[in-house]
Design a protein around this motif. Structure first.
Motif, PDB file in Angstrom:
ATOM      1  N   ARG A 184     -39.675 -13.003 -44.081  1.00  0.00           N
ATOM      2  CA  ARG A 184     -40.927 -12.316 -43.727  1.00  0.00           C
ATOM      3  C   ARG A 184     -41.995 -12.587 -44.780  1.00  0.00           C
ATOM      4  NH1 ARG A 184     -41.110  -6.686 -40.586  1.00  0.00           N
ATOM      5  NH2 ARG A 184     -43.359  -6.337 -40.461  1.00  0.00           N
ATOM      6  N   ASN A 185     -41.596 -12.602 -46.024  1.00  0.00           N
ATOM      7  CA  ASN A 185     -42.516 -12.905 -47.126  1.00  0.00           C
ATOM      8  C   ASN A 185     -43.174 -14.262 -46.907  1.00  0.00           C
ATOM      9  OD1 ASN A 185     -43.730 -13.382 -49.635  1.00  0.00           O
ATOM     10  ND2 ASN A 185     -42.066 -12.455 -50.788  1.00  0.00           N
ATOM     11  N   LEU A 186     -42.374 -15.262 -46.542  1.00  0.00           N
ATOM     12  CA  LEU A 186     -42.906 -16.610 -46.328  1.00  0.00           C
ATOM     13  C   LEU A 186     -43.809 -16.677 -45.111  1.00  0.00           C
ATOM     14  CD1 LEU A 186     -39.689 -18.661 -47.146  1.00  0.00           C
ATOM     15  CD2 LEU A 186     -41.813 -18.621 -48.475  1.00  0.00           C
ATOM     16  N   ILE A 187     -43.451 -15.943 -44.064  1.00  0.00           N
ATOM     17  CA  ILE A 187     -44.270 -15.950 -42.843  1.00  0.00           C
ATOM     18  C   ILE A 187     -45.589 -15.223 -43.080  1.00  0.00           C
ATOM     19  CG2 ILE A 187     -44.397 -15.108 -40.465  1.00  0.00           C
ATOM     20  CD1 ILE A 187     -41.309 -15.537 -40.337  1.00  0.00           C
ATOM     21  N   GLU A 188     -45.526 -14.027 -43.656  1.00  0.00           N
ATOM     22  CA  GLU A 188     -46.742 -13.232 -43.826  1.00  0.00           C
ATOM     23  C   GLU A 188     -47.667 -13.797 -44.900  1.00  0.00           C
ATOM     24  OE1 GLU A 188     -45.803  -9.062 -44.171  1.00  0.00           O
ATOM     25  OE2 GLU A 188     -45.211  -8.980 -42.048  1.00  0.00           O
ATOM     26  N   SER A 189     -47.118 -14.576 -45.820  1.00  0.00           N
ATOM     27  CA  SER A 189     -47.975 -15.226 -46.822  1.00  0.00           C
ATOM     28  C   SER A 189     -48.582 -16.520 -46.301  1.00  0.00           C
ATOM     29  CB  SER A 189     -47.160 -15.527 -48.092  1.00  0.00           C
ATOM     30  OG  SER A 189     -46.141 -16.479 -47.820  1.00  0.00           O
ATOM     31  N   GLY A 190     -48.194 -16.935 -45.092  1.00  0.00           N
ATOM     32  CA  GLY A 190     -48.721 -18.166 -44.513  1.00  0.00           C
ATOM     33  C   GLY A 190     -48.066 -19.423 -45.070  1.00  0.00           C
ATOM     34  N   THR A 191     -46.969 -19.262 -45.816  1.00  0.00           N
ATOM     35  CA  THR A 191     -46.291 -20.423 -46.400  1.00  0.00           C
ATOM     36  C   THR A 191     -45.561 -21.219 -45.330  1.00  0.00           C
ATOM     37  OG1 THR A 191     -45.983 -19.098 -48.410  1.00  0.00           O
ATOM     38  CG2 THR A 191     -44.751 -21.165 -48.258  1.00  0.00           C
ATOM     39  N   VAL A 192     -44.932 -20.518 -44.397  1.00  0.00           N
ATOM     40  CA  VAL A 192     -44.280 -21.168 -43.256  1.00  0.00           C
ATOM     41  C   VAL A 192     -44.687 -20.441 -41.980  1.00  0.00           C
ATOM     42  CG1 VAL A 192     -42.277 -21.873 -44.646  1.00  0.00           C
ATOM     43  CG2 VAL A 192     -42.170 -19.760 -43.319  1.00  0.00           C
ATOM     44  N   LYS A 193     -44.541 -21.134 -40.858  1.00  0.00           N
ATOM     45  CA  LYS A 193     -44.792 -20.527 -39.553  1.00  0.00           C
ATOM     46  C   LYS A 193     -43.499 -19.936 -39.021  1.00  0.00           C
ATOM     47  CE  LYS A 193     -48.398 -23.894 -38.389  1.00  0.00           C
ATOM     48  NZ  LYS A 193     -48.841 -24.922 -37.402  1.00  0.00           N
ATOM     49  N   GLY A 194     -43.629 -18.821 -38.303  1.00  0.00           N
ATOM     50  CA  GLY A 194     -42.436 -18.206 -37.738  1.00  0.00           C
ATOM     51  C   GLY A 194     -41.660 -19.159 -36.858  1.00  0.00           C
ATOM     52  N   GLY A 195     -42.366 -19.984 -36.106  1.00  0.00           N
ATOM     53  CA  GLY A 195     -41.722 -20.938 -35.216  1.00  0.00           C
ATOM     54  C   GLY A 195     -41.039 -22.079 -35.925  1.00  0.00           C
ATOM     55  N   ASP A 196     -41.238 -22.187 -37.251  1.00  0.00           N
ATOM     56  CA  ASP A 196     -40.592 -23.239 -38.044  1.00  0.00           C
ATOM     57  C   ASP A 196     -39.380 -22.721 -38.806  1.00  0.00           C
ATOM     58  OD1 ASP A 196     -42.540 -24.956 -37.137  1.00  0.00           O
ATOM     59  OD2 ASP A 196     -43.734 -24.885 -38.963  1.00  0.00           O
ATOM     60  N   VAL A 197     -38.925 -21.523 -38.444  1.00  0.00           N
ATOM     61  CA  VAL A 197     -37.715 -20.947 -39.033  1.00  0.00           C
ATOM     62  C   VAL A 197     -36.617 -20.961 -37.975  1.00  0.00           C
ATOM     63  CG1 VAL A 197     -36.653 -18.917 -40.086  1.00  0.00           C
ATOM     64  CG2 VAL A 197     -39.058 -19.450 -40.562  1.00  0.00           C
ATOM     65  N   TYR A 198     -35.459 -21.509 -38.333  1.00  0.00           N
ATOM     66  CA  TYR A 198     -34.293 -21.543 -37.453  1.00  0.00           C
ATOM     67  C   TYR A 198     -33.132 -20.881 -38.177  1.00  0.00           C
ATOM     68  CZ  TYR A 198     -36.657 -24.667 -34.197  1.00  0.00           C
ATOM     69  OH  TYR A 198     -37.538 -25.187 -33.271  1.00  0.00           O
ATOM     70  N   ASN A 199     -32.708 -19.740 -37.654  1.00  0.00           N
ATOM     71  CA  ASN A 199     -31.627 -18.962 -38.255  1.00  0.00           C
ATOM     72  C   ASN A 199     -30.382 -19.100 -37.383  1.00  0.00           C
ATOM     73  OD1 ASN A 199     -29.817 -16.822 -38.964  1.00  0.00           O
ATOM     74  ND2 ASN A 199     -31.503 -15.664 -39.853  1.00  0.00           N
ATOM     75  N   ILE A 200     -29.286 -19.514 -37.983  1.00  0.00           N
ATOM     76  CA  ILE A 200     -28.010 -19.653 -37.276  1.00  0.00           C
ATOM     77  C   ILE A 200     -26.957 -18.839 -38.012  1.00  0.00           C
ATOM     78  CG2 ILE A 200     -26.194 -21.260 -36.550  1.00  0.00           C
ATOM     79  CD1 ILE A 200     -28.370 -23.421 -36.344  1.00  0.00           C
ATOM     80  N   GLY A 201     -26.294 -17.942 -37.283  1.00  0.00           N
ATOM     81  CA  GLY A 201     -25.228 -17.154 -37.895  1.00  0.00           C
ATOM     82  C   GLY A 201     -25.336 -15.654 -37.701  1.00  0.00           C
ATOM     83  N   LEU A 202     -26.438 -15.179 -37.136  1.00  0.00           N
ATOM     84  CA  LEU A 202     -26.619 -13.749 -36.894  1.00  0.00           C
ATOM     85  C   LEU A 202     -25.522 -13.229 -35.977  1.00  0.00           C
ATOM     86  CD1 LEU A 202     -30.346 -14.278 -36.067  1.00  0.00           C
ATOM     87  CD2 LEU A 202     -29.616 -12.921 -38.031  1.00  0.00           C
ATOM     88  N   HIS A 203     -25.058 -12.003 -36.216  1.00  0.00           N
ATOM     89  CA  HIS A 203     -24.016 -11.463 -35.349  1.00  0.00           C
ATOM     90  C   HIS A 203     -23.870  -9.963 -35.542  1.00  0.00           C
ATOM     91  CE1 HIS A 203     -21.902 -12.245 -39.169  1.00  0.00           C
ATOM     92  NE2 HIS A 203     -21.155 -11.207 -38.834  1.00  0.00           N
ATOM     93  N   GLY A 204     -23.252  -9.348 -34.543  1.00  0.00           N
ATOM     94  CA  GLY A 204     -22.768  -7.983 -34.661  1.00  0.00           C
ATOM     95  C   GLY A 204     -23.824  -6.912 -34.842  1.00  0.00           C
ATOM     96  N   PHE A 205     -23.478  -5.947 -35.647  1.00  0.00           N
ATOM     97  CA  PHE A 205     -24.239  -4.709 -35.782  1.00  0.00           C
ATOM     98  C   PHE A 205     -24.952  -4.628 -37.136  1.00  0.00           C
ATOM     99  CE2 PHE A 205     -20.664  -4.118 -32.973  1.00  0.00           C
ATOM    100  CZ  PHE A 205     -21.207  -3.444 -31.883  1.00  0.00           C
ATOM    101  N   PHE A 206     -25.492  -5.770 -37.597  1.00  0.00           N
ATOM    102  CA  PHE A 206     -25.984  -5.838 -38.965  1.00  0.00           C
ATOM    103  C   PHE A 206     -27.477  -6.140 -39.064  1.00  0.00           C
ATOM    104  CE2 PHE A 206     -21.584  -7.361 -38.615  1.00  0.00           C
ATOM    105  CZ  PHE A 206     -20.967  -6.250 -39.157  1.00  0.00           C
ATOM    106  N   ASN A 207     -28.185  -6.018 -37.926  1.00  0.00           N
ATOM    107  CA  ASN A 207     -29.633  -6.197 -37.900  1.00  0.00           C
ATOM    108  C   ASN A 207     -30.245  -5.146 -36.983  1.00  0.00           C
ATOM    109  OD1 ASN A 207     -30.349  -9.010 -39.268  1.00  0.00           O
ATOM    110  ND2 ASN A 207     -28.450  -9.302 -38.104  1.00  0.00           N
ATOM    111  N   ALA A 208     -31.280  -4.486 -37.450  1.00  0.00           N
ATOM    112  CA  ALA A 208     -31.952  -3.472 -36.635  1.00  0.00           C
ATOM    113  C   ALA A 208     -32.714  -4.129 -35.489  1.00  0.00           C
ATOM    114  CB  ALA A 208     -32.904  -2.654 -37.497  1.00  0.00           C
ATOM    115  N   ARG A 209     -32.866  -3.395 -34.384  1.00  0.00           N
ATOM    116  CA  ARG A 209     -33.597  -3.916 -33.236  1.00  0.00           C
ATOM    117  C   ARG A 209     -35.025  -4.306 -33.616  1.00  0.00           C
ATOM    118  NH1 ARG A 209     -33.325  -3.329 -27.649  1.00  0.00           N
ATOM    119  NH2 ARG A 209     -31.618  -1.811 -27.795  1.00  0.00           N
ATOM    120  N   SER A 210     -35.647  -3.536 -34.513  1.00  0.00           N
ATOM    121  CA  SER A 210     -37.033  -3.815 -34.892  1.00  0.00           C
ATOM    122  C   SER A 210     -37.166  -5.192 -35.553  1.00  0.00           C
ATOM    123  CB  SER A 210     -37.552  -2.737 -35.850  1.00  0.00           C
ATOM    124  OG  SER A 210     -36.749  -2.682 -37.028  1.00  0.00           O
ATOM    125  N   LEU A 211     -36.117  -5.659 -36.229  1.00  0.00           N
ATOM    126  CA  LEU A 211     -36.175  -6.977 -36.852  1.00  0.00           C
ATOM    127  C   LEU A 211     -36.118  -8.080 -35.799  1.00  0.00           C
ATOM    128  CD1 LEU A 211     -33.881  -6.405 -39.962  1.00  0.00           C
ATOM    129  CD2 LEU A 211     -36.348  -6.056 -39.720  1.00  0.00           C
TER     130      LEU A 211
END
Length: 333
Positions: A184-211
């Motif tokens: 989020r720091n990188l996205i909100e600072s304009g360093t990277v675009k949200g669409g240029d982030v690829y996250n692989i490995g998310l699972h289960g009950f370890f991330n809030a819906r708001s994220l």
């Protein structure tokens, strides 16, 4: 450069005796260190990759001794040879140097983060052809390293390949520049675009819906561990790399060791069931190492004090070596 080899770094607190090296060296015999007297006149053109440690964990939102990880990894080098039987590849043809650790302030996280950013600026200024390998430290360091890269390569479009159980998109207003907020720091600072982030490995009950909602809002790309396993980890990684390569100039690979299932990575501050197998992680970073636009890797969020039998520490070293196997094949040494 007034200090070794630039002001933000200090020599490794621990290094191996390399006075005698066998014709089939262990990793501890193969990775070089610099002598202080030679640091200012080193010929950077002989090196393919440079390792730095970032011993910071005060910015972790959970109790962590990830600051102890760089030296733990160095000590574990003795368990490994340079030969990768899986790929019939010997890494000894690569020239890799351990430059030591980024200087940290005892209490001031802002100073620590600035030193990390400046260390990356120095690396990219003084030896831009040398691949950086970063041993963290908690995940907050990633935002600072990418910002340092961007400051030097300001015309580049930077993409992120993130192997992680978590989005790391917590609100900066609540969490500050912590290990829960680097993306989020990188996205909100304009360093990277949200669409240029690829996250692989998310699972289960370890991330809030708001994220997830924030990720969707900024166009972040993510593949859950369940879906990655359905399509095959090789397919998932290659698809992410192919899409990134079409859009960006540089891909920054960040490996949060909590992407592993807790049985394979007990030594992380936020271990969880349902994550990657170690073999899946090795394959993922090997494929990333082969990609011509992957120009830097960090390995973060490993607490050796929580580890059991050095399981996670050895897995992290194997991860680094697996990445370098792909990198060596890429540059055809």
């Amino acid at each position: 450069m007034q200090q070794y080899p630039y002001p933000q770094l200090k020599r490794p607190a621990f290094s191996w005796d390399r006075s005698t090296v066998s014709h089939e060296p262990g990793v501890n015999e193969w990775i070089k260190t610099l002598h202080s007297k030679d640091a200012e006149k080193v010929d950077w053109t002989v090196f393919d990759a440079a390792i730095i440690g970032v011993p910071l964990s005060r910015s972790s939102i959970s109790a962590s001794a990830a600051s102890e990880n760089p030296d733990a990894l160095r000590r574990a080098w003795k368990y490994f040879t340079t030969y990768n039987l899986d790929h019939d590849e010997d890494l000894s043809g690569l020239n890799v140097v351990d430059l030591g650790d980024v200087r940290q302030h005892v209490t001031n996280i802002e100073v620590c983060h600035n030193n990390i950013k400046e260390a990356m600026i120095s690396m990219r200024t003084h030896h831009p052809e040398v691949l950086p390998i970063v041993m963290g430290g908690d995940h907050s360091i990633t935002a600072m390293l990418v910002k340092g890269w961007k400051e030097v390569h300001f015309n580049e479009r930077i993409g992120i390949l993130q192997l992680d159980t978590h989005f790391d998109l917590r609100d900066l207003k609540d969490n500050g520049p912590s290990n829960g907020t680097p993306i989020r720091n990188l996205i909100e600072s304009g360093t990277v675009k949200g669409g240029d982030v690829y996250n692989i490995g998310l699972h289960g009950f370890f991330n809030a819906r708001s994220l997830k909602e924030y990720a969707d809002e900024v166009g972040l790309n993510y593949t859950t561990m369940r879906n990655a396993r359905k399509q095959g980890i090789e397919t998932a990684i290659n698809e992410a790399l192919e899409k990134l390569c079409r859009k960006v100039d540089t891909i920054y690979l960040t490996v949060d060791m909590d992407v592993l299932d807790m049985g394979f990575g007990p030594g992380v501050p936020a271990s969880t069931p349902g994550g990657m197998l170690s073999t899946e992680l090795f394959e993922a970073v090997y494929l990333a190492g082969k990609s011509p636009k992957v120009k830097v890797i960090d390995i973060v969020c490993l607490d050796p004090y929580k580890d059991h039998g050095e399981i996670t520490v050895k897995t992290a070293v194997h991860t680094m070596l697996s990445f370098l196997t792909g990198y060596k094949q890429r540059i055809n040494i």
